[in-house]
Design a protein around this motif. Sequence first.
Motif, PDB file in Angstrom:
ATOM      1  N   SER A  76      10.812  -8.816 -56.806  1.00 34.25           N
ATOM      2  CA  SER A  76      10.074  -9.825 -56.051  1.00 34.25           C
ATOM      3  C   SER A  76       9.820  -9.436 -54.599  1.00 34.25           C
ATOM      4  O   SER A  76       9.293 -10.227 -53.837  1.00 34.25           O
ATOM      5  N   ILE A  77      10.244  -8.241 -54.229  1.00 35.42           N
ATOM      6  CA  ILE A  77      10.042  -7.798 -52.845  1.00 35.42           C
ATOM      7  C   ILE A  77       9.083  -6.620 -52.831  1.00 35.42           C
ATOM      8  O   ILE A  77       9.178  -5.725 -53.655  1.00 35.42           O
ATOM      9  N   ALA A  78       8.141  -6.641 -51.897  1.00 37.17           N
ATOM     10  CA  ALA A  78       7.307  -5.464 -51.665  1.00 37.17           C
ATOM     11  C   ALA A  78       7.588  -4.970 -50.260  1.00 37.17           C
ATOM     12  O   ALA A  78       7.693  -5.762 -49.328  1.00 37.17           O
ATOM     13  N   PHE A  79       7.717  -3.678 -50.132  1.00 38.87           N
ATOM     14  CA  PHE A  79       8.093  -3.079 -48.860  1.00 38.87           C
ATOM     15  C   PHE A  79       7.051  -2.031 -48.485  1.00 38.87           C
ATOM     16  O   PHE A  79       6.739  -1.156 -49.284  1.00 38.87           O
ATOM     17  N   VAL A  80       6.490  -2.168 -47.300  1.00 44.62           N
ATOM     18  CA  VAL A  80       5.575  -1.128 -46.819  1.00 44.62           C
ATOM     19  C   VAL A  80       6.248  -0.451 -45.638  1.00 44.62           C
ATOM     20  O   VAL A  80       6.495  -1.074 -44.601  1.00 44.62           O
ATOM     21  N   ALA A  81       6.577   0.829 -45.825  1.00 47.61           N
ATOM     22  CA  ALA A  81       7.309   1.559 -44.796  1.00 47.61           C
ATOM     23  C   ALA A  81       6.408   1.853 -43.601  1.00 47.61           C
ATOM     24  O   ALA A  81       5.188   1.664 -43.652  1.00 47.61           O
ATOM     25  N   GLN A  82       7.043   2.299 -42.531  1.00 43.70           N
ATOM     26  CA  GLN A  82       6.322   2.602 -41.302  1.00 43.70           C
ATOM     27  C   GLN A  82       5.170   3.573 -41.575  1.00 43.70           C
ATOM     28  O   GLN A  82       5.288   4.468 -42.395  1.00 43.70           O
ATOM     29  N   ASP A  83       4.063   3.385 -40.894  1.00 45.12           N
ATOM     30  CA  ASP A  83       2.859   4.222 -41.012  1.00 45.12           C
ATOM     31  C   ASP A  83       2.217   4.149 -42.392  1.00 45.12           C
ATOM     32  O   ASP A  83       1.395   4.989 -42.735  1.00 45.12           O
ATOM     33  N   ALA A  84       2.564   3.127 -43.175  1.00 46.02           N
ATOM     34  CA  ALA A  84       1.902   2.860 -44.446  1.00 46.02           C
ATOM     35  C   ALA A  84       1.586   4.122 -45.245  1.00 46.02           C
ATOM     36  O   ALA A  84       0.446   4.514 -45.411  1.00 46.02           O
ATOM     37  N   VAL A 137      -4.933  -0.033 -47.833  1.00 48.26           N
ATOM     38  CA  VAL A 137      -4.641   0.364 -49.213  1.00 48.26           C
ATOM     39  C   VAL A 137      -3.167   0.142 -49.523  1.00 48.26           C
ATOM     40  O   VAL A 137      -2.806  -0.458 -50.540  1.00 48.26           O
ATOM     41  N   ALA A 138      -2.300   0.585 -48.609  1.00 50.87           N
ATOM     42  CA  ALA A 138      -0.860   0.407 -48.826  1.00 50.87           C
ATOM     43  C   ALA A 138      -0.515  -1.075 -48.947  1.00 50.87           C
ATOM     44  O   ALA A 138       0.271  -1.478 -49.805  1.00 50.87           O
ATOM     45  N   LEU A 139      -1.127  -1.898 -48.090  1.00 51.12           N
ATOM     46  CA  LEU A 139      -0.873  -3.335 -48.119  1.00 51.12           C
ATOM     47  C   LEU A 139      -1.401  -3.962 -49.408  1.00 51.12           C
ATOM     48  O   LEU A 139      -0.730  -4.788 -50.034  1.00 51.12           O
ATOM     49  N   THR A 140      -2.594  -3.537 -49.824  1.00 52.73           N
ATOM     50  CA  THR A 140      -3.193  -4.073 -51.045  1.00 52.73           C
ATOM     51  C   THR A 140      -2.327  -3.751 -52.266  1.00 52.73           C
ATOM     52  O   THR A 140      -2.100  -4.606 -53.127  1.00 52.73           O
ATOM     53  N   PRO A 155       3.833  -2.229 -39.036  1.00 51.20           N
ATOM     54  CA  PRO A 155       2.551  -1.954 -39.695  1.00 51.20           C
ATOM     55  C   PRO A 155       1.402  -1.761 -38.709  1.00 51.20           C
ATOM     56  O   PRO A 155       0.383  -1.172 -39.056  1.00 51.20           O
ATOM     57  N   LEU A 156       1.547  -2.238 -37.489  1.00 50.19           N
ATOM     58  CA  LEU A 156       0.400  -2.274 -36.584  1.00 50.19           C
ATOM     59  C   LEU A 156       0.359  -1.110 -35.614  1.00 50.19           C
ATOM     60  O   LEU A 156      -0.647  -0.895 -34.937  1.00 50.19           O
ATOM     61  N   ALA A 157       1.461  -0.352 -35.559  1.00 49.53           N
ATOM     62  CA  ALA A 157       1.607   0.637 -34.489  1.00 49.53           C
ATOM     63  C   ALA A 157       0.439   1.619 -34.402  1.00 49.53           C
ATOM     64  O   ALA A 157      -0.057   1.890 -33.315  1.00 49.53           O
ATOM     65  N   ALA A 158      -0.026   2.127 -35.558  1.00 45.65           N
ATOM     66  CA  ALA A 158      -1.021   3.194 -35.519  1.00 45.65           C
ATOM     67  C   ALA A 158      -2.454   2.661 -35.592  1.00 45.65           C
ATOM     68  O   ALA A 158      -3.389   3.442 -35.698  1.00 45.65           O
ATOM     69  N   LEU A 159      -2.622   1.348 -35.541  1.00 45.46           N
ATOM     70  CA  LEU A 159      -3.949   0.786 -35.792  1.00 45.46           C
ATOM     71  C   LEU A 159      -4.673   0.393 -34.507  1.00 45.46           C
ATOM     72  O   LEU A 159      -4.049  -0.064 -33.545  1.00 45.46           O
ATOM     73  N   ASP A 160      -6.004   0.539 -34.529  1.00 44.84           N
ATOM     74  CA  ASP A 160      -6.801   0.063 -33.394  1.00 44.84           C
ATOM     75  C   ASP A 160      -6.927  -1.460 -33.494  1.00 44.84           C
ATOM     76  O   ASP A 160      -6.587  -2.059 -34.511  1.00 44.84           O
ATOM     77  N   VAL A 182       6.882 -13.409 -45.272  1.00 39.06           N
ATOM     78  CA  VAL A 182       6.686 -12.083 -44.689  1.00 39.06           C
ATOM     79  C   VAL A 182       7.743 -11.818 -43.624  1.00 39.06           C
ATOM     80  O   VAL A 182       8.066 -12.698 -42.823  1.00 39.06           O
ATOM     81  N   LEU A 183       8.282 -10.606 -43.645  1.00 40.43           N
ATOM     82  CA  LEU A 183       9.120 -10.125 -42.549  1.00 40.43           C
ATOM     83  C   LEU A 183       8.447  -8.880 -41.996  1.00 40.43           C
ATOM     84  O   LEU A 183       8.144  -7.949 -42.742  1.00 40.43           O
ATOM     85  N   LEU A 184       8.180  -8.896 -40.695  1.00 37.49           N
ATOM     86  CA  LEU A 184       7.388  -7.819 -40.103  1.00 37.49           C
ATOM     87  C   LEU A 184       8.041  -7.387 -38.799  1.00 37.49           C
ATOM     88  O   LEU A 184       8.447  -8.239 -38.010  1.00 37.49           O
TER      89      LEU A 184
END
Lengths: 297, 172
Positions: A76-84, A137-140, A155-160, A182-184
């Motif tokens: 039940s958990i989805a994890f997106v690591a740093q830099d997706a 894509v990683a989030l989807t 998740p936001l570090a590398a994004l414009d 969500v935990l971010l």
Amino acid sequence: MNVIETTGLGKAYGKSWALRDCKLDIPEGHLAALVGPNGAGKSTLMNMIAGLAVPTEGTVTVLGGYPAGSPRALDSIAFVAQDAPVYQNLSVSDMIHLTRNLNRRFDSDYATARANELAIPLRRKAGKLSRGQQSQVALTLALARKPRLLILDEPLAALDPLARQDFMATVMTAMADNGVSVLLSSHAISDLERFADYLVILSHGALAAAAETDDLLADHRVLTGPADEADRLAQTLTVVQDKRAAAQAHLLVRTADPGDPVPPGWEAHPVTVEELVLAYLRAHRKTPSAERSMVPR
Amino acid sequence: MTIDKRDSDGSGSPIEFRLDPGSGVPTYLQLVQQVEHALRLGYLKPGDQLPKVRDVVADLAINPNTVLKAYKELEHKGLAAGRPGQGTFVQATLRQVALPELAELRRPLLTWLVTAEKAGLDEDGIVALFTNVLRDFYNRRETRAPETPRSETPARETPRNEIPRSGKEGVA
């Protein structure tokens, strides 16, 4: 139901503690932001919640009592690591196919529809996509598993700015549609007011504050008044940050009740999320032991 | 990126929210104020639909709980009502004071302004004083009667200490 619950949680690497004495009860339905400087223990905490690291002491359960790392929890958990991270040499549709086969529950239609909505070419290799598209894509792929808890590490570090906005819009829409919690973790504290309705402030391996954003804001205020009265006043209040000049003092205080009267001769100002987070991080840096008492509840 | 063409599809609400990140006003309150503003200006009428939570969330990338909080606040104020499965709809309009009454209210205010200026206050000083007294007035009323925030009690306490006693009042 608490989506994340920890008691006395700690993790040591060798002889040094990355995180200690962490007590959290995060109710479901929130977007909780985990903030703190580098090395504060954010990734350590996230990894333990996701079941990717084993606590040295204490316990962590998710989604109403399942031990982190148990099959029910993992499902039940989805994890997106740093830099997706995505597979650079696989096409988007290959990745959708692969992820479907690796998971018990996966909504391929959602993933494909979402990619089309975002105008991401399904046949293109992930390595050829922009940073913003890769993170989408990683989030989807994470959301297509229909998780009840989504964990996003920086998740936001590398994004414009535009990619940030698009990314967060996808996250928030999933919250509105499916009620995913969500935990971010993020350094972008100026954006938090819009995103996060729950704040977890970590500093130097300890919890500095954790509560609903609105409650935290209501419980804190800046008192401005004469410096020569500040000491007397500070004794009666919980002072998070104390800024003084010769004549004037600004005290960022925590009040037990938002309706508490303002001391005569002083002015009260509301605090912003950014101000509050910075104050806690500074306070914690100066006097780590005294601040332990400030952890709500 | 595609060109934004959200507004022309005819679905839903006559208004759309925008955010002012620099205003320091909490996000949910900005939404509440924008609805109230739209009601005053006539962009929104009873029966109109407020933007769907999902649309606001996707558009502004804000937390859905923030939108829900704003809509709850509007319901609490009696301005909007939720219809299960459909969305939130405008229920009442903000009462506008009629023009003759407005003129009536202007006169003493102008008299007061002349007095304040004579006492040495400039425009900024007057705004600061007025804002301060206004805030005090509503704060005091809130702490006294939290249950009846909508009742229109007349302003009984005039800020007498603020008005200097001059012999003849200026006439506007």
